[in-house]
Design an enzyme around this catalytic site. Structure first.
Site, PDB file in Angstrom:
ATOM      1  N   HIS A  43      32.150  32.153  48.808  1.00 11.42           N
ATOM      2  CA  HIS A  43      32.175  33.279  47.872  1.00 11.42           C
ATOM      3  C   HIS A  43      31.562  34.520  48.527  1.00 11.42           C
ATOM      4  O   HIS A  43      32.145  35.610  48.503  1.00 11.42           O
ATOM      5  CB  HIS A  43      31.410  32.912  46.601  1.00 11.42           C
ATOM      6  CG  HIS A  43      31.411  33.968  45.549  1.00 11.42           C
ATOM      7  ND1 HIS A  43      32.297  33.981  44.497  1.00 11.42           N
ATOM      8  CD2 HIS A  43      30.626  35.062  45.375  1.00 11.42           C
ATOM      9  CE1 HIS A  43      32.070  35.026  43.729  1.00 11.42           C
ATOM     10  NE2 HIS A  43      31.048  35.704  44.243  1.00 11.42           N
ATOM     11  N   GLU A  44      30.388  34.340  49.116  1.00 12.51           N
ATOM     12  CA  GLU A  44      29.716  35.483  49.737  1.00 12.51           C
ATOM     13  C   GLU A  44      30.431  35.946  51.000  1.00 12.51           C
ATOM     14  O   GLU A  44      30.406  37.136  51.337  1.00 12.51           O
ATOM     15  CB  GLU A  44      28.250  35.149  50.023  1.00 12.51           C
ATOM     16  CG  GLU A  44      27.431  34.763  48.793  1.00 12.51           C
ATOM     17  CD  GLU A  44      27.510  35.773  47.658  1.00 12.51           C
ATOM     18  OE1 GLU A  44      27.677  36.979  47.941  1.00 12.51           O
ATOM     19  OE2 GLU A  44      27.419  35.362  46.486  1.00 12.51           O
ATOM     20  N   HIS A  51      32.846  38.556  50.002  1.00 10.21           N
ATOM     21  CA  HIS A  51      32.197  39.870  49.886  1.00 10.21           C
ATOM     22  C   HIS A  51      31.905  40.450  51.270  1.00 10.21           C
ATOM     23  O   HIS A  51      32.162  41.625  51.541  1.00 10.21           O
ATOM     24  CB  HIS A  51      30.883  39.739  49.114  1.00 10.21           C
ATOM     25  CG  HIS A  51      31.036  39.525  47.646  1.00 10.21           C
ATOM     26  ND1 HIS A  51      31.765  40.363  46.836  1.00 10.21           N
ATOM     27  CD2 HIS A  51      30.525  38.558  46.825  1.00 10.21           C
ATOM     28  CE1 HIS A  51      31.697  39.931  45.577  1.00 10.21           C
ATOM     29  NE2 HIS A  51      30.956  38.841  45.548  1.00 10.21           N
ATOM     30  N   GLU A  76      35.056  41.275  43.868  1.00 13.97           N
ATOM     31  CA  GLU A  76      35.164  39.890  43.394  1.00 13.97           C
ATOM     32  C   GLU A  76      36.537  39.294  43.686  1.00 13.97           C
ATOM     33  O   GLU A  76      36.672  38.085  43.841  1.00 13.97           O
ATOM     34  CB  GLU A  76      34.861  39.826  41.898  1.00 13.97           C
ATOM     35  CG  GLU A  76      33.393  39.989  41.561  1.00 13.97           C
ATOM     36  CD  GLU A  76      32.519  38.917  42.184  1.00 13.97           C
ATOM     37  OE1 GLU A  76      32.940  37.740  42.241  1.00 13.97           O
ATOM     38  OE2 GLU A  76      31.417  39.259  42.637  1.00 13.97           O
TER      39      GLU A  76
END
Length: 492
Positions: free
Chosen positions: A257-258, A261, A287
Site C-alpha cells: 500500500h505504501e 504512495h 489512494e
C-alpha cells in the site's frame, strides 16, 4: 515573466520548508525519543508559523496579480492554479490558529499512541476535543458560506463535495452489502494463514516485494511504525510498515500500500520538484495508486501464486496448504474490526462509517464525548459484530489525532479510481497476469507512471484519472471487479 519567476523562486523555498516539516513528522513516528514529544510539538508549531507567514505573504498576492497567464504554458498555468488556491486558503486562516493546530496535533499523536496501546479512550478524549474544536474553527474560517466539511475536504480532494461523495456512497452501499451477504451465505469458508512468521523474514520479503513494484531504494527507505504511512516527495520518499509474527499479510500488504504512495511521489516528473506540481494531485488519486498496488495487483491470483512460493522459501511454510488456499486466505472475507486489515468487500464500509461520523463531528451534531458510543453502535449495525476493545474501534486510526478531517472519504475515492485504472491497465498490458505470476509488477508500474504518476499535480484529480483511462471515473468498474473476483472465489 519576472513576476512568475520571482513567485516560483519563493514557492520553491516554501515547498522545501514543508518537506523539512514532513521529515520532522516522519522522525516523530519512527525514531524520536518518547520524551521529546512536547519539544517536538513546539518545533512543529514554530515551523508552521513560518510556513503560514510565507503562504500569506502579501508579495504572493502581488505576484499572482502581476502574472500574465496568457504568456504561460500548461505547466505554468497549473502552477499558478495551485498557488492561487493555496494562497486563498491560507489568508483565511489566522496565524495563531495554524500554529496552535500544529502544536496540538503533534502532541495529540503521541497521546493517541499511548491510549491505543493501553485501550484507554478517556486518555485520548480531552486532546481530541481540542483538535475537533480547532478543526471546526479552521472549517469556519475557510468555508466562506459553504458546508464546513467541504472546506476541509477541499484540502485533500479539490472539487469534491460531501454531497457528491455521499451520493456515490449511497449508490455503492447496496451492492457492497448484497455481495457481503451472499459471501457470508456461501458454503466456502477459506481459512486464515496459520503459523509463526519471524519479523526479520517479513521485513526481508517486504523489501523484496517493494522492489518488484518499482520502489526506488536510492531515494527511499522502509521503517516500522504504529500506523504505516508515506512521507516526502522527489528524491526523499520514505515508507513504513508494521509487523505481527502471527499475521504476515499485514506487513506485506501494508508495505505494498505504501509502495503505491511512494512510487507515485518518486515517479513525478523531476522538473516539478519543489513546486506545487511536484506531489500527488490529491489524496484520492494517491489512494488509487496505493490501492491498485495492494489489491488489484498484489492480491491477484497471479501474484499470490508467486508470493506463496516465496513465503515457503523465506519462512519454510506459507501458512496454507497450496497456492489456491493461499490466494483464498489473502482474499478471505470476514467482518474484522481493523480498517487497514479489511478485505476488499468490507473496506469501503469502514470508510463510510468514518465519513459519516466525522461529518457529524465537524457539523457539531456529534460531540467527542459521545464518539465511542456512536462508533460502536454504527459498527455493530454495519458489520454484525460488536467492538471488543477501543484499539479495535474508535482508537484504531491515527487520522483524527493529527487533524485529518476530510481525509477518510478519499480512500474510497481511491478505490473507485483504482477500479477505473485497472480496467484500462488490463487492456493496455495484456501480459499483466504472466508478469505478476513471475513476481514482476514493473510493467504495471511503468504504465501507471506514464499515465498517472509522472504528471503530479498538472491536472485536476478527476481529469487525471479520465486522461489515464479514457473515460470519466465512476464506481461501476470497482463494483464489477469485486463481483467478478469474489463471485469466483466464493462460487456465488
Amino acid at each position: 515573466m519576472v513576476a512568475f519567476d520571482d513567485l516560483m523562486a519563493f514557492q520553491r523555498e516554501t515547498e522545501a520548508l514543508a518537506q523539512v516539516m514532513g521529515r520532522l513528522g516522519w522522525d516523530q513516528e519512527t525514531m524520536m525519543p518518547k520524551g521529546a514529544a512536547q519539544q517536538r510539538a513546539d518545533e512543529m508549531g514554530a515551523l508552521e508559523s513560518v510556513l503560514h507567514a510565507r503562504r500569506t505573504d502579501s508579495r504572493v498576492g502581488d505576484w499572482l496579480a502581476a502574472v500574465d497567464e496568457g504568456a504561460l504554458d500548461d505547466v505554468g498555468r497549473a502552477q499558478i492554479r495551485h498557488i492561487r488556491r493555496s494562497h486563498a486558503r491560507a489568508v483565511r486562516l489566522p496565524d495563531t490558529l495554524s500554529a496552535q493546530l500544529a502544536r496540538v496535533t503533534s502532541r495529540a499523536q503521541g497521546i493517541w499512541a499511548e491510549a491505543r496501546a493501553a485501550d484507554d479512550v478517556a486518555h485520548f478524549l480531552p486532546v481530541l476535543t481540542e483538535v475537533v474544536r480547532l478543526k471546526r474553527e479552521e472549517a469556519a474560517a475557510l468555508a466562506d458560506g459553504r458546508d464546513l466539511y467541504d472546506a476541509l475536504l477541499d484540502d485533500y480532494e479539490p472539487g469534491a463535495t460531501a454531497e457528491g461523495i455521499g451520493a456515490m456512497f449511497d449508490r455503492m452501499r447496496p451492492r457492497l452489502v448484497d455481495l457481503r451477504e451472499r459471501i457470508m451465505g456461501s458454503a466456502r469458508t477459506p481459512a486464515a494463514l496459520s503459523g509463526n512468521f519471524p519479523a526479520e523474514g517479513q521485513m526481508v520479503l517486504a523489501r523484496e516485494v517493494a522492489s518488484h513494484f518499482g520502489y526506488d531504494w536510492r531515494h527511499g527507505r522502509l521503517d516500522r511504525s504504529v500506523h504505516p504511512f508515506t512521507s516526502g516527495s522527489g528524491t526523499d520518499v520514505r515508507i513504513t510498515t508494521r509487523v505481527d509474527t502471527a499475521e504476515p499479510l499485514g506487513c506485506l500488504y501494508s508495505t505494498l500500500h505504501e509502495v503505491g504512495h511512494g512510487a507515485y511521489e518518486q515517479g513525478i516528473d523531476p522538473a516539478f520538484r519543489l513546486t506545487p506540481l511536484g506531489q500527488g494531485v490529491s489524496m484520492g488519486v494517491h489512494e488509487s495508486q496505493s490501492r491498485i498496488y495492494e489489491n488489484q495487483l498484489g492480491r491477484s491470483r497471479a501474484f499470490c501464486g508467486w508470493l506463496f512460493g516465496r513465503m515457503g522459501e523465506v519462512f519454510g511454510q506459507a501458512g496454507a496448504g497450496d497456492a489456491d488456499a493461499f490466494y483464498a486466505a489473502v482474499n478471505r472475507v470476514h467482518s474484522g474490526h481493523i480498517r487497514t486489515e479489511a478485505d476488499e468487500v468490507h473496506y469501503n464500509l469502514h470508510i463510510m462509517l468514518r465519513f459519516d461520523l466525522e461529518r457529524e463531528l465537524i457539523a457539531g451534531r456529534l460531540e467527542v464525548a459521545d464518539l465511542e458510543e456512536a462508533w460502536n453502535a454504527r459498527f455493530a449495525a454495519d458489520f454484525g459484530v460488536a467492538v471488543d476493545r477501543p484499539a479495535n474501534g474508535v482508537l484504531q486510526d491515527v487520522h483524527w489525532s493529527v487533524g485529518l478531517f476530510g481525509y477518510f472519504p478519499t480512500y474510497t475515492l481511491g478505490n473507485v479510481y483504482a477500479g477505473c485504472l485497472y480496467t484500462a491497465l488490463r487492456a493496455a498490458v495484456p501480459s499483466l497476469d504472466n508478469d505478476l505470476a513471475r513476481g514482476h509488477a514493473e510493467p504495471a508500474t511503468a504504465w501507471l507512471r506514464d499515465h498517472v504518476q509522472r504528471h503530479g499535480g498538472l491536472s485536476e484529480p478527476a481529469a487525471t484519472i479520465e486522461r489515464a483511462c479514457g473515460f470519466a471515473p465512476h464506481e461501476g468498474p470497482l463494483l464489477d471487479y469485486l463481483d467478478a473476483k469474489f463471485g469466483a472465489l466464493y462460487d456465488l
